[in-house]
Motif scaffolding. Structure first.
Motif, PDB file in Angstrom:
ATOM      1  N   VAL A  56      -5.956 -40.893  24.168  1.00  0.00           N
ATOM      2  CA  VAL A  56      -6.291 -40.885  22.737  1.00  0.00           C
ATOM      3  C   VAL A  56      -5.125 -40.343  21.920  1.00  0.00           C
ATOM      4  N   ALA A  57      -4.423 -39.355  22.440  1.00  0.00           N
ATOM      5  CA  ALA A  57      -3.268 -38.820  21.730  1.00  0.00           C
ATOM      6  C   ALA A  57      -2.134 -39.841  21.698  1.00  0.00           C
ATOM      7  N   ARG A  58      -2.061 -40.692  22.733  1.00  0.00           N
ATOM      8  CA  ARG A  58      -0.993 -41.682  22.778  1.00  0.00           C
ATOM      9  C   ARG A  58      -1.190 -42.801  21.761  1.00  0.00           C
ATOM     10  N   HIS A  59      -2.460 -43.179  21.501  1.00  0.00           N
ATOM     11  CA  HIS A  59      -2.634 -44.335  20.616  1.00  0.00           C
ATOM     12  C   HIS A  59      -3.235 -44.009  19.263  1.00  0.00           C
ATOM     13  N   MET A  60      -3.676 -42.746  19.051  1.00  0.00           N
ATOM     14  CA  MET A  60      -4.218 -42.367  17.748  1.00  0.00           C
ATOM     15  C   MET A  60      -3.255 -41.436  17.032  1.00  0.00           C
ATOM     16  N   GLY A  61      -2.766 -41.907  15.863  1.00  0.00           N
ATOM     17  CA  GLY A  61      -1.853 -41.096  15.079  1.00  0.00           C
ATOM     18  C   GLY A  61      -2.567 -40.366  13.968  1.00  0.00           C
ATOM     19  N   ALA A  62      -1.826 -40.043  12.922  1.00  0.00           N
ATOM     20  CA  ALA A  62      -2.390 -39.310  11.790  1.00  0.00           C
ATOM     21  C   ALA A  62      -3.267 -40.229  10.943  1.00  0.00           C
ATOM     22  N   GLU A  63      -4.182 -39.627  10.179  1.00  0.00           N
ATOM     23  CA  GLU A  63      -4.995 -40.406   9.248  1.00  0.00           C
ATOM     24  C   GLU A  63      -4.194 -40.682   7.977  1.00  0.00           C
ATOM     25  N   LYS A  64      -4.728 -41.564   7.135  1.00  0.00           N
ATOM     26  CA  LYS A  64      -4.018 -41.995   5.931  1.00  0.00           C
ATOM     27  C   LYS A  64      -3.661 -40.832   5.012  1.00  0.00           C
ATOM     28  N   HIS A  65      -4.597 -39.901   4.824  1.00  0.00           N
ATOM     29  CA  HIS A  65      -4.402 -38.849   3.832  1.00  0.00           C
ATOM     30  C   HIS A  65      -3.748 -37.593   4.402  1.00  0.00           C
ATOM     31  N   ASP A  66      -3.340 -37.637   5.661  1.00  0.00           N
ATOM     32  CA  ASP A  66      -2.638 -36.509   6.264  1.00  0.00           C
ATOM     33  C   ASP A  66      -1.171 -36.562   5.836  1.00  0.00           C
ATOM     34  N   MET A 114      -5.605 -26.907   6.091  1.00  0.00           N
ATOM     35  CA  MET A 114      -5.404 -27.646   7.334  1.00  0.00           C
ATOM     36  C   MET A 114      -6.357 -27.081   8.385  1.00  0.00           C
ATOM     37  N   GLY A 115      -6.753 -27.938   9.322  1.00  0.00           N
ATOM     38  CA  GLY A 115      -7.577 -27.498  10.426  1.00  0.00           C
ATOM     39  C   GLY A 115      -6.923 -27.874  11.740  1.00  0.00           C
ATOM     40  N   TYR A 116      -7.246 -27.134  12.786  1.00  0.00           N
ATOM     41  CA  TYR A 116      -6.639 -27.383  14.091  1.00  0.00           C
ATOM     42  C   TYR A 116      -7.693 -27.387  15.190  1.00  0.00           C
ATOM     43  N   SER A 117      -7.467 -28.230  16.179  1.00  0.00           N
ATOM     44  CA  SER A 117      -8.358 -28.325  17.323  1.00  0.00           C
ATOM     45  C   SER A 117      -7.531 -28.787  18.515  1.00  0.00           C
ATOM     46  N   THR A 118      -8.198 -29.207  19.583  1.00  0.00           N
ATOM     47  CA  THR A 118      -7.469 -29.691  20.760  1.00  0.00           C
ATOM     48  C   THR A 118      -8.098 -30.965  21.303  1.00  0.00           C
ATOM     49  N   SER A 119      -8.639 -31.793  20.398  1.00  0.00           N
ATOM     50  CA  SER A 119      -9.189 -33.087  20.787  1.00  0.00           C
ATOM     51  C   SER A 119      -9.060 -34.027  19.607  1.00  0.00           C
ATOM     52  N   ARG A 120      -8.353 -35.140  19.790  1.00  0.00           N
ATOM     53  CA  ARG A 120      -8.071 -36.035  18.661  1.00  0.00           C
ATOM     54  C   ARG A 120      -9.334 -36.655  18.096  1.00  0.00           C
ATOM     55  N   THR A 121     -10.299 -37.042  18.936  1.00  0.00           N
ATOM     56  CA  THR A 121     -11.505 -37.656  18.385  1.00  0.00           C
ATOM     57  C   THR A 121     -12.359 -36.617  17.648  1.00  0.00           C
ATOM     58  N   PHE A 176     -18.871 -35.334  17.766  1.00  0.00           N
ATOM     59  CA  PHE A 176     -18.223 -36.650  17.838  1.00  0.00           C
ATOM     60  C   PHE A 176     -18.314 -37.214  19.250  1.00  0.00           C
ATOM     61  N   ALA A 177     -18.283 -36.307  20.225  1.00  0.00           N
ATOM     62  CA  ALA A 177     -18.598 -36.665  21.614  1.00  0.00           C
ATOM     63  C   ALA A 177     -17.753 -37.824  22.134  1.00  0.00           C
ATOM     64  N   GLY A 178     -16.432 -37.627  22.145  1.00  0.00           N
ATOM     65  CA  GLY A 178     -15.553 -38.702  22.597  1.00  0.00           C
ATOM     66  C   GLY A 178     -15.507 -39.810  21.569  1.00  0.00           C
ATOM     67  N   ASP A 179     -16.060 -40.958  21.911  1.00  0.00           N
ATOM     68  CA  ASP A 179     -16.110 -42.059  20.938  1.00  0.00           C
ATOM     69  C   ASP A 179     -17.531 -42.308  20.432  1.00  0.00           C
ATOM     70  N   ARG A 180     -18.489 -41.429  20.794  1.00  0.00           N
ATOM     71  CA  ARG A 180     -19.878 -41.635  20.371  1.00  0.00           C
ATOM     72  C   ARG A 180     -20.015 -41.522  18.857  1.00  0.00           C
ATOM     73  N   GLY A 181     -19.126 -40.749  18.242  1.00  0.00           N
ATOM     74  CA  GLY A 181     -19.162 -40.606  16.798  1.00  0.00           C
ATOM     75  C   GLY A 181     -18.876 -41.894  16.047  1.00  0.00           C
ATOM     76  N   PHE A 182     -18.261 -42.873  16.711  1.00  0.00           N
ATOM     77  CA  PHE A 182     -18.033 -44.172  16.063  1.00  0.00           C
ATOM     78  C   PHE A 182     -19.328 -44.980  15.989  1.00  0.00           C
ATOM     79  N   ASN A 183     -20.124 -44.923  17.056  1.00  0.00           N
ATOM     80  CA  ASN A 183     -21.353 -45.724  17.098  1.00  0.00           C
ATOM     81  C   ASN A 183     -22.573 -44.980  16.562  1.00  0.00           C
ATOM     82  N   TYR A 184     -22.557 -43.655  16.676  1.00  0.00           N
ATOM     83  CA  TYR A 184     -23.676 -42.848  16.181  1.00  0.00           C
ATOM     84  C   TYR A 184     -23.123 -41.744  15.283  1.00  0.00           C
TER      85      TYR A 184
END
Length: 938
Positions: free
Chosen positions: A715-725, A903-910, A875-883
């Motif tokens: 997920v870190a390899r293919h997901m970059g920053a969001e538009k407003h970041d 700014m906020g910080y975490s250790t999971s891109r999703t 968000f539960a991995g990718d569950r936040g996309f469908n639910y």
């Protein structure tokens, strides 16, 4: 179809209650109607209320139709006082307001606040609330007051009864009363003079009956929650004081408590504990009696059977397995304002019991880690019994009190009753300073012979406690249905008649929680027993206590872990009973959404569960059961072509990003919402915080003396920053920058674009494919780390957690672990001048990293906010996309806690996607903060 008059009640409720807070379907009425006791009643209607006005209107409705209503807080009740077969009203999130005033001498609390949360509010002031029940991390203020719950340290001196300042309540007719408000008291005195006059008359009659008055005073010299708090009648002259203190311990049978003001108590900063070991019960009880009223804050007694149940558990003190067959322990705690005072109290304790011969010298420890280990002995007793019981049986914990001078004889007599009735594995422990003993045993209610055995045992126990020793049949767990029939046995005819009069005065039609405290059915304690069918090995040990519920992200959306298990047990019961296929299918279909689809499967429930049940693992297994050949084939293809799958996801993110740029936030969001809805949630729900495709890394690893393997998650390899970041830097560049400053050369595993830990497959129940991906990754990491010579850093905590669970012999670390172990001696951290938010992922919490991550963040930023009561983002991995509703429910209180954060910080891109969306500030990987705040030493 609801029976009359509930159909009419439902229609009236819908006139003022939102439809999504009124439930009549079989799954939710069962799940929401279950408490921690071994009784079951299924309500016709469940209502979630958020305000006093709603309660008033609900009471008007039930009064109109003459039906019963039960109020429910957390449902940790052990005696059946929080269940109903009529209308059940639960406390929603609207009941969580509080106010600290009078220099923290008082705290005003609404009934939906969890007990330990109230203590967190008071902690900066060096104060706490008096009651300290074992369930304080789960039970709510409403239940604590309504049951007069106490605990290990508060005894009878600091319980709700003794520390109550005032309360706001609603009578059965819908009339509110605030006993701390003179205007409210004046209005009440005019509208309900009959209640105040009735209480004043009761007091006069009781004081005139010296024998009855003395009996009441005598009964409350020890812990007692059997029946109503009759001590209010002799303790207070003001009818309002009598009224509000009668409400304490009334279990919702007299009125609804909508607000409480406590007088707070001191939380001493210095503590020390000792596990005192004695040759027998009598010696331990002599010591407890001698220590009562002295320097000791708590003294927990544990018989040999208790100690035997935990002696082989990891982390227990040494020597428990060497104790003799009659040994007994006393876990003592001493508290003080200063270290000097603490030493003085310890010396006094030792001097007080110097003539009682111990098995070994008493050793006190002020070290939190050490005395935490001692208290783990006490905390592990109830789970120890629950964990080893046979599937289909329940765990019963009874709660009695003896006069302190009879404690030893009472305990020995209880042991004899265990032998008489064949409860060979029963254990005894409790709060010795108050003569309060808990005894725990397992019981099978699936056959009449077992029910008869339980009946005989209870007859003997009640006779022993009430008649032989004149003790309390319930000391702190409340009367409930379990002891309602025995109240008169304990109190006698005259006192019991007084209780009936109290009930009649407050609730003349008997609409409030009927069958609780006063129950004329001599077999009430043997009816409506909860079925516990064998369902699955992963969940059969569940005791339905509800301790898991506060950390569940779906707790306000659908079901909690306890409720998921309750509902699945019903699926198993229906199947075993051969119920109609249509009934089974309807219940199963409801479970597919409420139980499975909206479960984050984060495993945090297992960290709170007394018997360590991870309901998330069960739900993943449930998902696996639903996969057919086609689903497995698709999963296998995606696993075998991970590089192609990641490339496809990156392409989709680029297309979505371009569309976002063209359409703008509002139009893009509306279109995405429509597609998601009309596809039946098959098309993932795009949102304005969706990441763009990751930009290629610009930095290259530099040669250095020391090496580290860096595995960027997929997920870190293919997901970059969001538009407003504003910061579009790739996470790989930030990580390389940080490692270069620390003097590390980075090694990447070979064929990295194809590697994955398997987490995306595991979360969906594709365990075979998940394990195959993990094995592939393990081989690559072993090679890259030269057989484990170099540490391995992964930037995503959930991925790393799965790797640590299954891969042995490699030094696998997520960002916080790596920073603590490998960066502290190489880098200086200078706080950035910003207020930042920190989200500690569920994986980090399970790894015990919460305090470490928070401390490290405070070294890197001027001010750090860790949002309260948000344990998992949902968000539960990718569950936040469908639910997305799961993510929204979990984070509904996030935004209001981030005022001033940039700014906020975490250790999971999703996780960061959902956090950015609902927090309205960009969230990034914690490695960004570490890099920005660090400099090479020297």
């Amino acid at each position: 179809m609801l029976p009359a008059p509930y159909d009419a009640i439902l229609k009236e409720l819908h006139r003022f209650m939102p439809a999504d807070r009124v439930y009549t379907d079989p799954l939710r009425t069962l799940a929401y109607g279950t408490d921690a006791s071994f009784y079951r009643l299924i309500p016709k209607i469940v209502v979630d209320t958020d305000s006093e006005d709603e309660v008033v209107r609900i009471l008007h409705v039930v009064n109109t139709h003459g039906v019963a209503v039960t109020f429910r807080a957390a449902g940790t009740s052990l005696s059946g006082q929080a269940i109903s077969d009529s209308v059940l009203v639960r406390l929603g999130d609207g009941w969580r307001h509080y106010r600290i005033f009078d220099d923290a001498a008082k705290i005003e609390l609404e009934p939906g606040i969890i007990g330990s949360q109230a203590n967190r509010y008071l902690a900066p002031h060096g104060k706490k609330i008096g009651p300290d029940p074992a369930s304080i991390d789960t039970c709510k203020i409403g239940g604590i007051v309504a049951n007069n719950a106490s605990g290990m340290c508060c005894g009878v001196a600091e319980n709700s009864y003794k520390t109550l300042h005032s309360m706001r309540l609603v009578l059965v007719d819908g009339t509110p009363l605030d006993t701390g408000d003179p205007d409210s008291r004046e209005k009440f005195a005019k509208s309900h003079a009959h209640i105040l006059d009735g209480l004043a008359d009761m007091r006069a009659r009781v004081l005139a009956d010296k024998a009855l008055a003395e009996r009441i005073r005598h009964k409350f010299k020890i812990k007692n929650t059997t029946g109503y708090s009759l001590n209010a009648i002799v303790d207070f002259e003001d009818p309002f004081e009598i009224l509000q203190h009668l409400l304490v311990g009334s279990e919702g049978t007299l009125a609804f408590i909508s607000k409480v003001v406590y007088n707070t108590v001191v939380e001493h900063p210095h503590k020390a504990s000792a596990l005192m070991r004695f040759p027998d019960v009598r010696s331990a009880c002599r010591a407890a009696t001698a220590l009562r009223g002295g320097a000791v804050s708590a003294a927990e007694i544990m018989d040999r059977a208790s100690l035997r149940s935990v002696q082989d558990k990891p982390g227990m003190p040494e020597g428990l397995d060497k104790l003799g067959p009659d040994a007994c322990a006393l876990l003592v705690e001493v508290r003080a304002e200063t270290a000097k005072e603490l030493d003085r109290k310890i010396a006094k304790v030792k001097e007080t019991i110097k003539d009682i011969e111990p098995l070994e010298p008493h050793r006190f420890t002020p070290d939190p880690a050490e005395f935490g280990k001692l208290w783990n002995v006490r905390k592990g007793l109830f789970p120890a019994v629950g964990a080893v019981r046979e599937a289909g049986t329940t765990v019963i914990i009874e709660d009695v009190a003896f006069p302190i001078e009879s404690l030893a004889d009472g305990a020995l007599d209880l042991q004899e009753l265990f032998r008489k009735h064949g409860y060979d594995k029963a254990i005894i422990f409790g709060h010795a300073l108050e003569g309060n003993l808990h005894f725990v045993f397992t019981q099978d209610f699936n056959g009449q012979a077992e029910i008869d055995r339980y009946e005989g045992f209870m007859e003997d126990v009640t006779d022993l406690v009430a008649n032989k020793y004149e003790g309390s049949l319930k000391a702190e767990h409340g009367t409930g249905r379990n002891m309602a029939h025995f109240v008169e046995l304990e109190w006698g005819r005259d006192a019991f008649a007084l209780m009936r009069e109290i009930k009649e005065l407050f609730d003349p039609r008997g609409l409030l929680n009927p069958g609780v405290i006063i129950n004329d059915d001599p077999r009430a304690h043997l009816k409506n027993l909860k079925p516990l069918p064998v369902a699955d090995d992963l969940i059969d040990r569940c005791i339905e206590c509800g301790f898991c519920e506060p950390v569940c992200p779906s707790r306000t959306l659908t079901l909690t872990p306890r409720q998921r298990i309750v509902a699945y047990r019903e699926i198993a019961r229906q199947k075993d009973a051969g119920e109609a296929a249509q009934t089974q299918k309807a219940f199963h279909d409801s479970y597919d959404y409420d139980g499975e689809a909206t479960c984050a499967a984060d495993g945090l429930c297992g960290t709170r569960c007394p018997v360590a049940i991870d309901t998330g693992k069960f739900i993943k297994q449930y998902r696996a059961w639903g996969h057919g050949r086609w689903e497995n084939a698709v999963a296998s293809f995606a696993a075998g072509a991970t590089g192609m799958t990641v490339h496809a996801v990156s392409g989709a993110l680029r297309v979505a990003g371009t569309a976002h740029d063209v359409l703008g936030d509002r139009a893009m969001d509306g279109m995405a919402s429509g597609l998601h809805k009309f596809s039946g949630k098959r098309i993932p729900r795009w949102n304005t915080s969706m990441p763009r495709a990751a930009t290629p890394a610009r930095l290259e690893p530099k040669p250095a003396a020391d090496r580290v393997v860096y595995f960027p998650s997929c997920v870190a390899r293919h997901m970059g920053a969001e538009k407003h970041d504003p910061d579009k830097t790739a996470i790989r560049d930030r990580t390389l920058s940080l490692l270069a400053k620390a003097g590390y050369e980075v090694v990447y595993p070979a064929n990295m674009t194809k590697l994955c830990c398997g987490q995306p497959w595991e979360s969906k129940g594709f365990m075979k494919q998940a394990d195959e991906k993990l094995q592939e990754l393990e081989c690559a990491l072993r090679a890259a780390s030269n057989g484990g010579e170099y540490p391995i850093l992964c930037d995503t905590s959930p991925c790393l957690y799965r790797m640590q669970e299954h891969i042995k012999g490699l030094n696998l670390l997520e960002p916080v672990q790596f920073a603590v172990q490998y960066l502290g001696d190489r880098l200086e951290f200078t706080p950035v001048n910003r207020k930042v938010a920190l989200h500690i992922t569920c994986s980090s919490r399970k790894m015990g990293l919460a305090p470490i991550m928070e401390n490290l963040a405070r070294q890197c930023a001027r001010e750090v906010v860790v949002p309260d009561e948000i344990f998992c983002c949902g968000f539960a991995g990718d569950r936040g996309f469908n639910y997305p509703e799961l993510n929204e429910a979990s984070l509904k209180d996030l935004r209001k806690q981030l005022d001033g954060c940039t700014m906020g910080y975490s250790t999971s891109r999703t996780c960061e996607i959902g956090l950015s969306l609902h927090g309205k500030v960009p969230y990034k990987n914690f490695l960004f903060l570490l890099d920005e705040a660090s400099w090479p030493k020297g």
